[in-house]
Design a protein around this motif. Structure first.
Motif, PDB file in Angstrom:
ATOM      1  N   SER A 153       0.828  -1.212   0.000  1.00  0.00           N
ATOM      2  CA  SER A 153       0.000   0.000   0.000  1.00  0.00           C
ATOM      3  C   SER A 153       0.864   1.265   0.000  1.00  0.00           C
ATOM      4  CB  SER A 153      -0.937  -0.026   1.220  1.00  0.00           C
ATOM      5  OG  SER A 153      -0.181  -0.192   2.386  1.00  0.00           O
ATOM      6  N   PRO A 154       0.257   2.387  -0.378  1.00  0.00           N
ATOM      7  CA  PRO A 154       1.007   3.653  -0.496  1.00  0.00           C
ATOM      8  C   PRO A 154       0.925   4.507   0.773  1.00  0.00           C
ATOM      9  CG  PRO A 154      -1.137   3.928  -1.489  1.00  0.00           C
ATOM     10  CD  PRO A 154      -1.122   2.546  -0.880  1.00  0.00           C
ATOM     11  N   TRP A 155       1.487   5.710   0.686  1.00  0.00           N
ATOM     12  CA  TRP A 155       1.634   6.551   1.872  1.00  0.00           C
ATOM     13  C   TRP A 155       0.489   7.538   2.078  1.00  0.00           C
ATOM     14  CZ3 TRP A 155       1.291  11.339  -0.124  1.00  0.00           C
ATOM     15  CH2 TRP A 155       1.779  11.537  -1.433  1.00  0.00           C
ATOM     16  N   LYS A 179       3.142  -4.866   3.230  1.00  0.00           N
ATOM     17  CA  LYS A 179       4.206  -3.845   3.235  1.00  0.00           C
ATOM     18  C   LYS A 179       3.574  -2.474   3.031  1.00  0.00           C
ATOM     19  CE  LYS A 179       7.004  -1.715   0.405  1.00  0.00           C
ATOM     20  NZ  LYS A 179       7.227  -0.452   1.121  1.00  0.00           N
ATOM     21  N   SER A 181       3.967   1.738   2.830  1.00  0.00           N
ATOM     22  CA  SER A 181       5.036   2.593   2.324  1.00  0.00           C
ATOM     23  C   SER A 181       6.003   2.916   3.459  1.00  0.00           C
ATOM     24  CB  SER A 181       4.447   3.890   1.779  1.00  0.00           C
ATOM     25  OG  SER A 181       5.492   4.819   1.548  1.00  0.00           O
ATOM     26  N   GLU A 182       7.272   2.941   3.129  1.00  0.00           N
ATOM     27  CA  GLU A 182       8.247   3.247   4.193  1.00  0.00           C
ATOM     28  C   GLU A 182       8.144   4.716   4.605  1.00  0.00           C
ATOM     29  OE1 GLU A 182       9.305   3.513   1.156  1.00  0.00           O
ATOM     30  OE2 GLU A 182      10.732   5.163   1.111  1.00  0.00           O
ATOM     31  N   GLY A 212      10.322  -0.304  -1.626  1.00  0.00           N
ATOM     32  CA  GLY A 212       9.548  -1.054  -2.615  1.00  0.00           C
ATOM     33  C   GLY A 212      10.399  -2.019  -3.415  1.00  0.00           C
ATOM     34  N   PHE A 230      -2.241  -4.616  -4.754  1.00  0.00           N
ATOM     35  CA  PHE A 230      -1.336  -3.457  -4.746  1.00  0.00           C
ATOM     36  C   PHE A 230      -2.115  -2.177  -4.968  1.00  0.00           C
ATOM     37  CE2 PHE A 230       0.946  -0.332  -7.354  1.00  0.00           C
ATOM     38  CZ  PHE A 230       1.983  -0.016  -6.501  1.00  0.00           C
ATOM     39  N   GLY A 232      -0.982   1.882  -5.575  1.00  0.00           N
ATOM     40  CA  GLY A 232       0.152   2.793  -5.704  1.00  0.00           C
ATOM     41  C   GLY A 232       0.191   3.388  -7.098  1.00  0.00           C
ATOM     42  N   GLY A 233       1.353   3.820  -7.511  1.00  0.00           N
ATOM     43  CA  GLY A 233       1.499   4.501  -8.786  1.00  0.00           C
ATOM     44  C   GLY A 233       1.390   3.538  -9.966  1.00  0.00           C
ATOM     45  N   THR A 236       4.700   1.735 -10.876  1.00  0.00           N
ATOM     46  CA  THR A 236       4.999   0.634  -9.938  1.00  0.00           C
ATOM     47  C   THR A 236       4.096  -0.556 -10.230  1.00  0.00           C
ATOM     48  OG1 THR A 236       5.405   2.362  -8.296  1.00  0.00           O
ATOM     49  CG2 THR A 236       5.426   0.114  -7.511  1.00  0.00           C
ATOM     50  N   LEU A 255      -4.384   1.893  -9.198  1.00  0.00           N
ATOM     51  CA  LEU A 255      -3.276   2.770  -9.590  1.00  0.00           C
ATOM     52  C   LEU A 255      -3.688   4.248  -9.631  1.00  0.00           C
ATOM     53  CD1 LEU A 255      -1.967   0.316 -12.348  1.00  0.00           C
ATOM     54  CD2 LEU A 255      -1.381   0.389  -9.912  1.00  0.00           C
ATOM     55  N   GLY A 256      -2.955   5.020 -10.367  1.00  0.00           N
ATOM     56  CA  GLY A 256      -3.118   6.477 -10.325  1.00  0.00           C
ATOM     57  C   GLY A 256      -4.412   6.976 -10.953  1.00  0.00           C
ATOM     58  N   CYS A 288      -5.945   9.525  -4.653  1.00  0.00           N
ATOM     59  CA  CYS A 288      -6.069   9.077  -6.043  1.00  0.00           C
ATOM     60  C   CYS A 288      -7.394   9.527  -6.650  1.00  0.00           C
ATOM     61  CB  CYS A 288      -5.929   7.565  -6.116  1.00  0.00           C
ATOM     62  SG  CYS A 288      -7.107   6.713  -5.042  1.00  0.00           S
ATOM     63  N   GLU A 391      -0.471  12.599 -13.487  1.00  0.00           N
ATOM     64  CA  GLU A 391      -0.978  12.706 -12.117  1.00  0.00           C
ATOM     65  C   GLU A 391      -0.007  13.579 -11.318  1.00  0.00           C
ATOM     66  OE1 GLU A 391      -0.703   9.192  -9.609  1.00  0.00           O
ATOM     67  OE2 GLU A 391      -2.728   9.593  -8.892  1.00  0.00           O
TER      68      GLU A 391
HETATM   69  P1  NDP Z   1       4.266   3.886  -5.201  1.00  0.00           P
HETATM   70  O1  NDP Z   1       3.810   3.162  -6.411  1.00  0.00           O
HETATM   71  O2  NDP Z   1       5.562   4.591  -5.261  1.00  0.00           O
HETATM   72  O3  NDP Z   1       4.374   2.901  -3.952  1.00  0.00           O
HETATM   73  C1  NDP Z   1       3.280   2.130  -3.473  1.00  0.00           C
HETATM   74  C2  NDP Z   1       3.829   0.975  -2.643  1.00  0.00           C
HETATM   75  O4  NDP Z   1       4.529   0.069  -3.492  1.00  0.00           O
HETATM   76  C3  NDP Z   1       4.837   1.423  -1.591  1.00  0.00           C
HETATM   77  O5  NDP Z   1       4.701   0.618  -0.447  1.00  0.00           O
HETATM   78  C4  NDP Z   1       6.136   1.174  -2.302  1.00  0.00           C
HETATM   79  O6  NDP Z   1       7.241   1.077  -1.453  1.00  0.00           O
HETATM   80  C5  NDP Z   1       5.845  -0.134  -3.015  1.00  0.00           C
HETATM   81  N1  NDP Z   1       6.710  -0.441  -4.142  1.00  0.00           N
HETATM   82  C6  NDP Z   1       7.458   0.403  -4.899  1.00  0.00           C
HETATM   83  N2  NDP Z   1       8.139  -0.286  -5.849  1.00  0.00           N
HETATM   84  C7  NDP Z   1       7.810  -1.600  -5.694  1.00  0.00           C
HETATM   85  C8  NDP Z   1       8.180  -2.811  -6.371  1.00  0.00           C
HETATM   86  N3  NDP Z   1       9.010  -2.816  -7.403  1.00  0.00           N
HETATM   87  N4  NDP Z   1       7.658  -3.977  -5.930  1.00  0.00           N
HETATM   88  C9  NDP Z   1       6.787  -4.004  -4.906  1.00  0.00           C
HETATM   89  N5  NDP Z   1       6.412  -2.892  -4.217  1.00  0.00           N
HETATM   90  C10 NDP Z   1       6.898  -1.697  -4.611  1.00  0.00           C
HETATM   91  O7  NDP Z   1       3.091   4.872  -4.812  1.00  0.00           O
HETATM   92  P2  NDP Z   1       3.103   5.992  -3.710  1.00  0.00           P
HETATM   93  O8  NDP Z   1       3.384   5.367  -2.369  1.00  0.00           O
HETATM   94  O9  NDP Z   1       3.938   7.128  -4.166  1.00  0.00           O
HETATM   95  O10 NDP Z   1       1.559   6.422  -3.694  1.00  0.00           O
HETATM   96  C11 NDP Z   1       1.014   7.333  -4.576  1.00  0.00           C
HETATM   97  C12 NDP Z   1       0.349   6.658  -5.759  1.00  0.00           C
HETATM   98  O11 NDP Z   1      -0.634   5.751  -5.294  1.00  0.00           O
HETATM   99  C13 NDP Z   1      -0.367   7.633  -6.653  1.00  0.00           C
HETATM  100  O12 NDP Z   1      -0.094   7.324  -7.998  1.00  0.00           O
HETATM  101  C14 NDP Z   1      -1.827   7.367  -6.358  1.00  0.00           C
HETATM  102  O13 NDP Z   1      -2.705   7.685  -7.404  1.00  0.00           O
HETATM  103  C15 NDP Z   1      -1.804   5.914  -6.083  1.00  0.00           C
HETATM  104  N6  NDP Z   1      -2.994   5.556  -5.334  1.00  0.00           N
HETATM  105  C16 NDP Z   1      -3.979   4.846  -5.948  1.00  0.00           C
HETATM  106  C17 NDP Z   1      -5.151   4.548  -5.285  1.00  0.00           C
HETATM  107  C18 NDP Z   1      -6.231   3.741  -5.919  1.00  0.00           C
HETATM  108  O14 NDP Z   1      -7.057   3.200  -5.182  1.00  0.00           O
HETATM  109  N7  NDP Z   1      -6.306   3.621  -7.227  1.00  0.00           N
HETATM  110  C19 NDP Z   1      -5.372   5.013  -3.907  1.00  0.00           C
HETATM  111  C20 NDP Z   1      -4.260   5.745  -3.360  1.00  0.00           C
HETATM  112  C21 NDP Z   1      -3.111   6.002  -4.055  1.00  0.00           C
HETATM  113  P3  NDP Z   1       8.126   2.433  -1.267  1.00  0.00           P
HETATM  114  O15 NDP Z   1       7.263   3.373  -0.536  1.00  0.00           O
HETATM  115  O16 NDP Z   1       9.284   1.981  -0.512  1.00  0.00           O
HETATM  116  O17 NDP Z   1       8.488   2.893  -2.658  1.00  0.00           O
END
Ligand code: NDP
Length: 491
Positions: A153-155, A179, A181-182, A212, A230, A232-233, A236, A255-256, A288, A391
């Motif tokens: 999950s993200p931060w 896991k 976000s750190e 990540g 998952f 996040g972005g 990713t 995702l985003g 997001c 985004e």
């Molecule tokens: P990231 O994609 O950078 O990171 C998300 C998570 O994935 C973090 O825990 C990250 O760790 C981990 N990660 C990164 N690289 C890898 C990898 N290669 N393998 C496995 N895990 C990995 O996103 P952000 O944390 O920056 O969050 C913002 C993004 O999340 C925005 O794009 C937003 O739109 C999206 N989001 C989407 C939502 C939805 O429901 N659609 C809801 C909320 C956010 P680490 O932090 O260490 O990089």
């Protein structure tokens, strides 16, 4: 006086522990710039230990009755409620978001996630089909836990989104390697303690902290994680898919987004304006689902801009711990620099900056070094500008106008994303037509962020694959077996 940063350790097999190599990640409070946490930097060996703990716990947990799992999850929800203040403070310190927001949105929603899935499994219905040709038979569908699942999950909404995955995974009888976000790990760690006290057996929920590319990659690539959920972005998500898909893991990717807010010619601006402002800038625009592209009918543009700028001018950016702050700091100075670069690209492409950007902000001395940014409005950027297409994930909105409502749909659909869209209109027939024409997983009409946890949640196009929420999540976290019994036609 500056306090020592707190240590955030892994939670493996029911115990907190550091990394084997003793590595830590330093994390500062984004609002104050002061050292905040030392986060255990896990990798393949911590994930391997978590897998071993999860393997031991998997069969007994899968064998518990739905009502027993439900009771444990309800106790976790109660534990979250009881720890509301401490969790909200941790969330605010980690992310820079207003404490009031963490208290009213993030933490209550995390408790609601557990309560929702704890009770959903008590009311599950099954599928069965009576077959008459070529032979008489009864089919029914068994749903079984998958086993070990990875939840990443993200931060931006740390506990809210972490629990949105973990709750259905556990409710369905799986064991989890999570896991967070750190950048925002603290509440996931506190959740482990709450879950343990609520009676969740050791090894059922394991959390490996770290980067990540290290801990996250180790979870995704491990042969024993059978499903990856998952959020996040988009980049990713694509990287995760290249690892998980060839191993035939189940994948859910949230995702985003680059969500349009469409203001039709007949919109009731008085009613809409507070929600339009909230949808643009809640959590500093780092959600997001934020409506970051405002599309206004040409006939209402002047009126809209006058009301919108008046409302946005009234937003207070400041110390997240102060109750009057509407916006806190962004998650880091690095992220703010990225946001500002995208604002600059919009200006370079011809957008007019109506408000915000790099404007200096008067802040109290406690937060003078924080990653704060004024709400920013970019007027009339070209559709192909990066500020429209990418985004930004910050307190920045673009405003474009349209002549015909069909043009609004074309502009709205004119990005790679398709997560959410909002329509403001008094004409319900138009709302229906537009909703069906929009590329979006969620369309809100005359509201925003109104969530019923039973509804499917997720995006189209580059905003993701699969859906979370309600039965969709319980389906994702279960494997199906169809049982076909020949019954014969005669008594
Ligand atoms: P990231 O994609 O950078 O990171 C998300 C998570 O994935 C973090 O825990 C990250 O760790 C981990 N990660 C990164 N690289 C890898 C990898 N290669 N393998 C496995 N895990 C990995 O996103 P952000 O944390 O920056 O969050 C913002 C993004 O999340 C925005 O794009 C937003 O739109 C999206 N989001 C989407 C939502 C939805 O429901 N659609 C809801 C909320 C956010 P680490 O932090 O260490 O990089």
């Amino acid at each position: 006086m500056q306090t020592a940063p707190s240590k955030v350790q892994h939670f493996i097999g029911g115990s907190f522990c550091a990394s084997e190599n003793g590595a830590w990640i330093e994390r500062e409070n984004p609002a104050t710039g002061e050292p905040l946490r030392l986060v255990a930097r896990g990798g393949a060996s911590e994930v391997q230990r978590a897998i071993c703990a999860a393997e031991k716990a998997a069969t007994p947990w899968a064998a518990t009755s739905a009502s027993e799992r439900s009771r444990v999850l309800l106790r976790i929800a109660d534990g979250i409620d009881a720890a509301l203040e401490a969790l909200a403070l941790a969330e605010s310190e980690d992310t820079g978001k207003p404490l009031s927001l963490a208290r009213s949105l993030d933490i209550p929603r995390a408790a609601a996630n557990f309560r929702f899935f704890a009770t959903a499994i008590l009311h599950e219905t099954g599928e069965s089909y009576r077959t008459e040709t070529p032979q008489h038979a009864l089919n029914y569908v068994l749903r079984k836990p998958i086993g070990i699942v990875g939840c990443i999950s993200p931060w931006n909404l740390p506990l809210y989104l972490f629990s949105w995955k973990i709750a259905p995974a556990l409710a369905a009888g799986n064991v989890v390697i999570g896991k967070p976000s750190e950048l925002a790990p603290m509440t996931a760690s506190m959740l482990c303690e709450i879950a343990s006290r609520a009676g969740l057996p050791a090894g059922v929920l394991n959390v490996v902290h770290g980067l990540g590319g290290e801990a996250g990659h180790a979870i995704v690539s491990h042969s024993q994680t059978k499903a990856i959920s998952f959020t996040g972005g988009t980049a990713t998500g694509a990287a995760i898919a290249t690892v998980a898909a060839p191993a035939f893991k189940k994948l859910s990717l949230e995702l985003g987004g680059k969500n349009p807010t469409i203001i039709c010619a007949d919109a009731d601006l008085t009613v809409a304006m507070p929600e339009i402002v909230r949808s643009a800038f809640l959590n500093q625009g780092q959600i997001c689902l934020c409506g970051s592209r405002i599309l206004v009918h040409q006939s209402r543009l002047a009126e809209f801009m006058a009301q919108f700028t008046a409302h946005v001018s009234g937003l207070r950016v400041g110390d997240p711990l102060e109750s009057e702050s509407d916006l806190g700091s962004l998650v880091s100075n690095e992220h703010r620099a990225k946001v500002q670069a995208l604002v600059q690209s919009g200006i370079d492409d011809g957008a007019k900056i109506v408000m915000g950007g790099n404007a200096p902000i008067r802040l109290s001395s406690r937060v003078a070094r924080g990653a704060f940014m004024h709400p920013t409005i970019l007027l009339a950027p070209p559709q192909e500008s990066r500020c429209v297409q990418e985004e930004i994930f910050g307190p920045v909105v673009t405003v474009q106008s349209f002549d015909r409502h069909a043009d609004a749909v074309r502009l709205a659909n004119g990005t790679r994303y398709g997560l959410a869209a909002t329509i403001w209109t008094r004409d319900l027939s138009r709302a229906h037509r537009m909703a069906s024409a929009l590329d979006a997983g969620i369309v809100w009409v005359n509201c925003w962020l109104l969530r019923d946890l039973r509804t499917p949640f997720g995006g189209t196009k580059d905003s993701g694959v699969g859906r979370e929420g309600g039965t969709e999540a319980l389906r994702f976290f279960t494997e199906q077996t169809n049982v076909c019994i020949a019954t014969g036609a005669q008594l």
